[in-house]
Design an enzyme around this catalytic site. Sequence first.
Site, PDB file in Angstrom:
ATOM      1  N   THR A   9      37.606  39.972  37.157  1.00 11.65           N
ATOM      2  CA  THR A   9      37.486  38.646  37.699  1.00 11.65           C
ATOM      3  C   THR A   9      38.042  38.749  39.098  1.00 11.65           C
ATOM      4  O   THR A   9      38.382  39.841  39.543  1.00 11.65           O
ATOM      5  CB  THR A   9      38.306  37.660  36.841  1.00 11.65           C
ATOM      6  OG1 THR A   9      37.960  36.345  37.209  1.00 11.65           O
ATOM      7  CG2 THR A   9      39.792  37.841  37.004  1.00 11.65           C
ATOM      8  N   LYS A  41      40.521  30.540  34.767  1.00 12.77           N
ATOM      9  CA  LYS A  41      41.490  31.639  34.807  1.00 12.77           C
ATOM     10  C   LYS A  41      42.681  31.320  35.701  1.00 12.77           C
ATOM     11  O   LYS A  41      43.532  32.167  35.928  1.00 12.77           O
ATOM     12  CB  LYS A  41      40.801  32.907  35.298  1.00 12.77           C
ATOM     13  CG  LYS A  41      39.616  33.293  34.428  1.00 12.77           C
ATOM     14  CD  LYS A  41      38.840  34.394  35.077  1.00 12.77           C
ATOM     15  CE  LYS A  41      37.514  34.590  34.382  1.00 12.77           C
ATOM     16  NZ  LYS A  41      36.668  35.532  35.095  1.00 12.77           N
ATOM     17  N   GLY A  53      47.340  32.747  37.712  1.00 16.98           N
ATOM     18  CA  GLY A  53      45.965  33.210  37.650  1.00 16.98           C
ATOM     19  C   GLY A  53      45.979  34.582  37.015  1.00 16.98           C
ATOM     20  O   GLY A  53      46.904  35.356  37.257  1.00 16.98           O
ATOM     21  N   SER A 132      38.469  42.529  39.928  1.00 18.31           N
ATOM     22  CA  SER A 132      37.423  43.410  40.440  1.00 18.31           C
ATOM     23  C   SER A 132      36.959  43.053  41.847  1.00 18.31           C
ATOM     24  O   SER A 132      36.548  43.924  42.595  1.00 18.31           O
ATOM     25  CB  SER A 132      36.238  43.436  39.472  1.00 18.31           C
ATOM     26  OG  SER A 132      35.757  42.129  39.271  1.00 18.31           O
ATOM     27  N   CYS A 167      30.841  41.160  44.694  1.00 19.01           N
ATOM     28  CA  CYS A 167      31.282  41.754  43.433  1.00 19.01           C
ATOM     29  C   CYS A 167      30.437  41.232  42.273  1.00 19.01           C
ATOM     30  O   CYS A 167      30.384  40.024  42.036  1.00 19.01           O
ATOM     31  CB  CYS A 167      32.760  41.427  43.198  1.00 19.01           C
ATOM     32  SG  CYS A 167      33.363  42.020  41.601  1.00 19.01           S
ATOM     33  N   THR A 170      32.215  38.889  39.686  1.00 13.63           N
ATOM     34  CA  THR A 170      32.801  37.651  40.203  1.00 13.63           C
ATOM     35  C   THR A 170      31.666  36.677  40.470  1.00 13.63           C
ATOM     36  O   THR A 170      30.653  37.047  41.055  1.00 13.63           O
ATOM     37  CB  THR A 170      33.566  37.938  41.523  1.00 13.63           C
ATOM     38  OG1 THR A 170      34.561  38.917  41.275  1.00 13.63           O
ATOM     39  CG2 THR A 170      34.210  36.685  42.073  1.00 13.63           C
TER      40      THR A 170
END
Length: 179
Positions: A9, A41, A53, A132, A167, A170
């Site tokens: 994430t 998150k 987070g 990530s 990403c 994401t």
Amino acid sequence: MNKEIFHGTTILALRHKDAVVVAGDGQVTLGSIVTKHKAKKVRRIYNDKIIVGFAGATADALTLSEKLEEKLERYNGSLTRACVELARDWRTDKYLRRLEAMMIAVDKDKIYLLSGNGDVIEPDDGVISIGSGSTAAQAAAVALLENTALNPRVIVEKAMKIAADLCIYTNHQITVEEL
């Protein structure tokens, strides 16, 4: 048994101009499949005074959030002390050592990254990220900080958009919390 791997994430935290902003994307991936688009998150804990987070396995991250809140209760809301004690437990406790997650925790004065290696890292420049897409998000936030007069929330939103564009783990479903 073949264990599927949860891919990250992106969580980004920024302290600038008397504001603290934390954002996270909403994508949950199991292997090569997106299983959820709007996961939250980033959340507030400890009477809404702390924002956390997390990246990694959801159950593990929620366990860490609960453990941090227990430490905050025990140490009267001292984020520094609670993070240090949680990191110590995380590193030494047989059960906690197996947790596969990372966490960013912020209050009005501090930003910390916590990991299972016992790390409690406070960034020098008020910007830190995990997950990530963290490199893209953090680089974008630093570039925007150094080259624009945007307010902190807008910087975080733009940096997260850049990370989501780059990403594959994401997405653009961003949750933002601000102190």
